[in-house]
Structures are given as structure tokens and as C-alpha cells.
Design a protein around this motif. Sequence first.
Motif, mmCIF file in Angstrom:
data_model
loop_
_atom_site.group_PDB
_atom_site.id
_atom_site.type_symbol
_atom_site.label_atom_id
_atom_site.label_comp_id
_atom_site.label_asym_id
_atom_site.label_seq_id
_atom_site.Cartn_x
_atom_site.Cartn_y
_atom_site.Cartn_z
ATOM 1 N N ALA A 1 13.052 5.377 7.178
ATOM 2 C CA ALA A 1 11.858 6.176 7.230
ATOM 3 C C ALA A 1 11.681 6.870 5.824
ATOM 4 O O ALA A 1 10.418 6.764 5.215
ATOM 5 C CB ALA A 1 11.867 7.555 8.273
ATOM 6 N N VAL A 2 12.672 7.052 5.049
ATOM 7 C CA VAL A 2 12.392 7.589 3.448
ATOM 8 C C VAL A 2 11.784 6.318 2.730
ATOM 9 O O VAL A 2 10.857 6.553 2.237
ATOM 10 C CB VAL A 2 13.658 7.997 3.161
ATOM 11 N N PHE A 3 12.292 5.165 2.803
ATOM 12 C CA PHE A 3 11.795 3.804 2.302
ATOM 13 C C PHE A 3 10.319 3.624 2.678
ATOM 14 O O PHE A 3 9.367 3.355 1.749
ATOM 15 C CB PHE A 3 12.551 2.839 2.573
ATOM 16 N N ALA A 4 9.969 4.071 3.845
ATOM 17 C CA ALA A 4 8.715 3.846 4.439
ATOM 18 C C ALA A 4 7.727 4.776 3.792
ATOM 19 O O ALA A 4 6.452 4.273 3.315
ATOM 20 C CB ALA A 4 8.505 3.636 5.902
ATOM 21 N N LEU A 5 8.333 6.038 3.802
ATOM 22 C CA LEU A 5 7.379 6.989 3.135
ATOM 23 C C LEU A 5 7.062 6.809 1.393
ATOM 24 O O LEU A 5 5.954 6.874 1.225
ATOM 25 C CB LEU A 5 8.013 8.283 3.282
ATOM 26 N N VAL A 6 8.239 6.263 0.795
ATOM 27 C CA VAL A 6 7.746 5.837 -0.458
ATOM 28 C C VAL A 6 6.990 4.644 -0.536
ATOM 29 O O VAL A 6 5.923 4.697 -1.457
ATOM 30 C CB VAL A 6 9.216 5.587 -1.000
ATOM 31 N N ALA A 7 7.119 3.837 0.186
ATOM 32 C CA ALA A 7 6.208 2.768 0.257
ATOM 33 C C ALA A 7 4.759 2.868 0.510
ATOM 34 O O ALA A 7 3.808 2.429 -0.174
ATOM 35 C CB ALA A 7 6.831 1.530 1.111
ATOM 36 N N GLN A 8 4.598 3.674 1.532
ATOM 37 C CA GLN A 8 3.353 4.356 1.795
ATOM 38 C C GLN A 8 2.763 4.892 0.662
ATOM 39 O O GLN A 8 1.502 4.830 0.309
ATOM 40 C CB GLN A 8 3.314 5.065 3.089
ATOM 41 N N ARG A 9 3.426 5.682 -0.064
ATOM 42 C CA ARG A 9 2.873 6.624 -1.368
ATOM 43 C C ARG A 9 2.532 5.493 -2.439
ATOM 44 O O ARG A 9 1.592 5.809 -3.211
ATOM 45 C CB ARG A 9 3.823 7.610 -1.767
ATOM 46 N N ALA B 1 12.344 0.011 7.756
ATOM 47 C CA ALA B 1 11.125 0.651 7.117
ATOM 48 C C ALA B 1 10.133 -0.148 7.238
ATOM 49 O O ALA B 1 9.081 0.424 7.524
ATOM 50 C CB ALA B 1 11.641 0.620 5.616
ATOM 51 N N ASP B 2 10.161 -1.409 7.294
ATOM 52 C CA ASP B 2 8.997 -2.227 7.329
ATOM 53 C C ASP B 2 8.116 -2.284 8.540
ATOM 54 O O ASP B 2 6.879 -1.982 8.657
ATOM 55 C CB ASP B 2 9.053 -3.879 6.950
ATOM 56 N N GLY B 3 8.865 -2.075 9.648
ATOM 57 C CA GLY B 3 8.143 -1.989 10.941
ATOM 58 C C GLY B 3 7.798 -0.562 11.248
ATOM 59 O O GLY B 3 6.395 -0.337 11.536
ATOM 60 N N GLN B 4 8.482 0.407 10.669
ATOM 61 C CA GLN B 4 7.955 1.973 10.490
ATOM 62 C C GLN B 4 6.605 2.100 9.910
ATOM 63 O O GLN B 4 5.648 2.668 10.236
ATOM 64 C CB GLN B 4 9.130 2.694 10.163
ATOM 65 N N LEU B 5 6.562 1.442 8.451
ATOM 66 C CA LEU B 5 5.390 1.461 7.806
ATOM 67 C C LEU B 5 4.250 0.824 8.625
ATOM 68 O O LEU B 5 3.223 1.245 8.317
ATOM 69 C CB LEU B 5 5.546 0.715 6.458
ATOM 70 N N ALA B 6 4.468 -0.544 9.228
ATOM 71 C CA ALA B 6 3.390 -1.254 9.849
ATOM 72 C C ALA B 6 2.765 -0.384 11.212
ATOM 73 O O ALA B 6 1.725 -0.398 11.043
ATOM 74 C CB ALA B 6 3.926 -2.582 10.225
ATOM 75 N N ARG B 7 3.443 0.387 11.830
ATOM 76 C CA ARG B 7 3.060 1.159 12.930
ATOM 77 C C ARG B 7 2.574 2.330 12.568
ATOM 78 O O ARG B 7 1.473 2.579 13.042
ATOM 79 C CB ARG B 7 4.364 1.391 13.773
ATOM 80 N N VAL B 8 3.093 3.063 11.484
ATOM 81 C CA VAL B 8 2.101 4.120 11.189
ATOM 82 C C VAL B 8 1.035 4.112 10.461
ATOM 83 O O VAL B 8 0.210 4.771 10.373
ATOM 84 C CB VAL B 8 3.256 4.987 10.259
ATOM 85 N N THR B 9 1.016 3.211 9.574
ATOM 86 C CA THR B 9 -0.194 2.845 8.712
ATOM 87 C C THR B 9 -1.114 1.703 9.398
ATOM 88 O O THR B 9 -2.311 1.559 8.835
ATOM 89 C CB THR B 9 0.153 2.285 7.438
ATOM 90 N N GLY B 10 -0.775 1.134 10.598
ATOM 91 C CA GLY B 10 -1.535 0.298 11.252
ATOM 92 C C GLY B 10 -1.828 -1.231 10.334
ATOM 93 O O GLY B 10 -2.869 -1.618 10.545
#
Length: 237
Positions: free
Chosen positions: A35-43, A100-109
Motif C-alpha cells: 500500500a505504501v508502494f502504491a501510494l508513492v507510485a500514484q503520487r 502494490a500493482d493490483g492495489q494501484l490499479a483498483r484505486v486509480t481505475g
Amino acid sequence: MSTLAEPSRPTVADFHRVNRGGGLFSESISQWIGAVFALVAQRLGLRPTVLTITNLVLGLATSVTVVALAGPVAAGEVPAVLVGLLALVGWQVAYALDCADGQLARVTGQGSAAGARVDILCDVAAQIALVAALAATAVAQRPSTPVWLVAAFAGTWMVNLVTSVMQSGPNAASMVTSTSLPVRLVKLVRDYGAVIFAAAVVLAFAPALAFWVLVAFTVVNGGFLLASIAFSARASL
């Protein structure tokens, strides 16, 4: 003078909330790191596939290093603890990126069929390399390790990956639906995060036991495969 409120930005908790589980260890540790990695990637504006490929590169590099040093460790030329710690960090970070990749994909669509395929293919490649690393260590430590055991270990290891993919489909089913703590503790033997943690600890502090790691997981995964066949056959009849 009123202004439009800025849309809320996702938090670490938002990313963790959409995780796909994986077991007690994975949900408590790996998915949070993911989740931390996903947040950083989203930013940073990164696509989920960037995390997927990074996971693959790191996982492969770690496993190839373990394979290359298996002989020197067995000969006492390289400290086992250094290789084990490298495996611990490398495999765990790679797995967190996989979370993280799945979390990022789901949260950001940003999810897509192509992205899902890349994710599965990279998982297969990374786990093949992991199996090779554990097998190479076992053979280096115990040259008499039978070939059939290495083959059986490699084949049954993929049971986890296949069943996890099947669990995400419309026909998903579980043999044990209880979520009690004792049951979840027992299921740690099939929790990927816990398994690679235990494997790295063995590499660091007791590499001579790598042979028994192969035996243990061949029995566990092979037994689970047979039980799954029986469970599914009974349901179909």
C-alpha cells in the motif's frame, strides 16, 4: 468567494482496503508495504505495470544471485547469512510490489485485461526463479538430492499460483471457509509472504535444511492439490 474543493487524495489505508488478501502474514505485512508502494507510485504518476515489471526484475535478480552463490555458500566461501538476508529483503520487496500493482490499479481505475495478464505472467516467471533458487541451494548443500524430488517440488509449487488464479474467477470456492485465528495460522503454510520469509531464514541460518524445505513443500502443496481435486470432484457430482 467560494472555490471548488480539491478531490481527496487516496491514503495508504485506501490502497490497503482494496487488497486481495493472501493470508495472515501477507495481509498484516506485505499488503501494507504494498500500500505504501502504491501510494508513492500514484503520487509519481506511475502505471501499475511499472510496479509489476519492477517486481519481476527484483525477484529474478534476487533468485539468480541465490543460485549463483549456492555453491560458494555450501563450500563455506560466502557467509550464508549474507545470502539469506539478501533473499529476505529482495523477495519480500518484490512481493510487496506485486501486492502494490493490483492495489494501484483498483484505486486509480487503471486496471485492464492486458495488465492482469502481465501480472500473472510475471508471477509465474518470478516463482520459477524462486523455485530454482531453493532447489539449487538444496542440491549444493546435499548433492545426493534426488532429481525426482526437485521435479516434484517445482511442479507442486505452482499449485499455489494456479489455485490463487482460480479463486479470482466466478467459480471460486474454498475448502475451508473459517477465518478463525487457529485456521489462519495453519494456512500460513500456503501464505506466499510467510513462505518466502521462512525460506530466506533457512537460507540465512540453516541452508543445510534446504533439502527438507523441498520435502515439506512438496508434501504440503501436493496434498493440497489432491484435496482440491477431491473437493471439486465431490462438488461436481
